[in-house]
Scaffold this motif. Structure first.
Motif, PDB file in Angstrom:
ATOM      1  N   UNK A  59       0.829  -1.201   0.000  1.00  0.00           N
ATOM      2  CA  UNK A  59       0.000   0.000   0.000  1.00  0.00           C
ATOM      3  C   UNK A  59       0.866   1.254   0.000  1.00  0.00           C
ATOM      4  N   UNK A  60       0.316   2.343  -0.493  1.00  0.00           N
ATOM      5  CA  UNK A  60       0.962   3.653  -0.434  1.00  0.00           C
ATOM      6  C   UNK A  60       0.640   4.261   0.928  1.00  0.00           C
ATOM      7  N   UNK A  61       1.650   4.349   1.787  1.00  0.00           N
ATOM      8  CA  UNK A  61       1.448   4.816   3.162  1.00  0.00           C
ATOM      9  C   UNK A  61       0.774   6.184   3.217  1.00  0.00           C
ATOM     10  N   UNK A  67       1.594   8.910   6.629  1.00  0.00           N
ATOM     11  CA  UNK A  67       2.707   9.530   5.906  1.00  0.00           C
ATOM     12  C   UNK A  67       4.002   9.702   6.695  1.00  0.00           C
ATOM     13  N   UNK A  68       3.963   9.510   8.001  1.00  0.00           N
ATOM     14  CA  UNK A  68       5.144   9.772   8.830  1.00  0.00           C
ATOM     15  C   UNK A  68       5.892   8.472   9.123  1.00  0.00           C
ATOM     16  N   UNK A  69       7.139   8.410   8.659  1.00  0.00           N
ATOM     17  CA  UNK A  69       8.022   7.279   8.968  1.00  0.00           C
ATOM     18  C   UNK A  69       9.074   7.744   9.957  1.00  0.00           C
ATOM     19  N   UNK A  70       9.229   6.981  11.011  1.00  0.00           N
ATOM     20  CA  UNK A  70      10.193   7.314  12.052  1.00  0.00           C
ATOM     21  C   UNK A  70      11.133   6.129  12.225  1.00  0.00           C
ATOM     22  N   UNK A 116       0.238   8.441  11.523  1.00  0.00           N
ATOM     23  CA  UNK A 116      -0.404   9.481  10.727  1.00  0.00           C
ATOM     24  C   UNK A 116       0.184  10.879  10.939  1.00  0.00           C
ATOM     25  N   UNK A 117       0.679  11.153  12.160  1.00  0.00           N
ATOM     26  CA  UNK A 117       1.152  12.505  12.445  1.00  0.00           C
ATOM     27  C   UNK A 117       2.047  12.501  13.688  1.00  0.00           C
ATOM     28  N   UNK A 118       2.599  13.667  14.014  1.00  0.00           N
ATOM     29  CA  UNK A 118       3.514  13.781  15.158  1.00  0.00           C
ATOM     30  C   UNK A 118       2.824  13.482  16.491  1.00  0.00           C
ATOM     31  N   UNK A 119       1.568  13.871  16.615  1.00  0.00           N
ATOM     32  CA  UNK A 119       0.840  13.578  17.857  1.00  0.00           C
ATOM     33  C   UNK A 119       0.692  12.071  18.062  1.00  0.00           C
TER      34      UNK A 119
END
Length: 162
Positions: A59-61, A67-70, A116-119
């Motif tokens: 899948x396209x993340x 969208x956030x890869x850490x 999904x996001x920084x939070x």
């Protein structure tokens, strides 16, 4: 029992299946210059021999909302079996962890986490990762851009008997 040796046809089958696991057997057979029955037997054998782990849909993340890869470096207090086992069994349960590697060098584990996001990442840290007993140090790096991502192994680097 002797290890199964990939030949050039097996390698070609694997190369094709890595790029499109949904290819019909008839088309696959045609591309590797076999008739459908022997091609199907080879694919079955490659599964049975463990060369094919599983077939998946990638899948396209970003499109699905992750969208956030850490990349996270984790250092344990002690590299003892009990702490290693606890850590590995714990992170196996977390769907955010896409990859985890036991490393040599300056840290013990390297994880790739998608959120999904920084939070969401902050919640992952607060409620999950920092709660694991035995962790000494956590260092996070955020991916700004994916330059290259492959799922296909470079089989052309593997010698095959002809």
């Amino acid at each position: 029992m002797a290890a199964y040796q990939l030949d050039s046809i097996d390698k070609k089958i694997l190369e094709i299946l890595q790029t499109d696991a949904t290819i019909p057997n008839i088309e696959l057979a045609e591309r590797v210059c076999l008739s459908p029955s022997p091609c199907s037997r080879r694919v079955k054998n490659l599964h049975e021999q463990g060369f094919i782990n599983r077939s998946v849909t990638l899948l396209e993340a970003e499109k699905v909302g992750l969208p956030v890869s850490v990349f996270i470096q984790v250092t344990l207090n002690h590299q003892v079996k009990k702490e290693i086992t606890r850590f590995e069994e714990t992170i196996e349960q977390w769907p955010e962890v896409m990859e985890c590697y036991l490393m040599t060098g300056d840290f013990d584990y390297l994880l790739r986490v998608v959120v999904p996001d920084l939070q969401s990442y902050q919640r992952f840290l607060d409620k999950k990762l920092t709660e694991v007993q035995g962790i000494d140090h956590i260092k996070s790096s955020f991916s700004l851009k994916q330059v290259r991502y492959r799922t296909e192994l470079p089989l052309d680097q593997v010698d095959a008997p002809d």
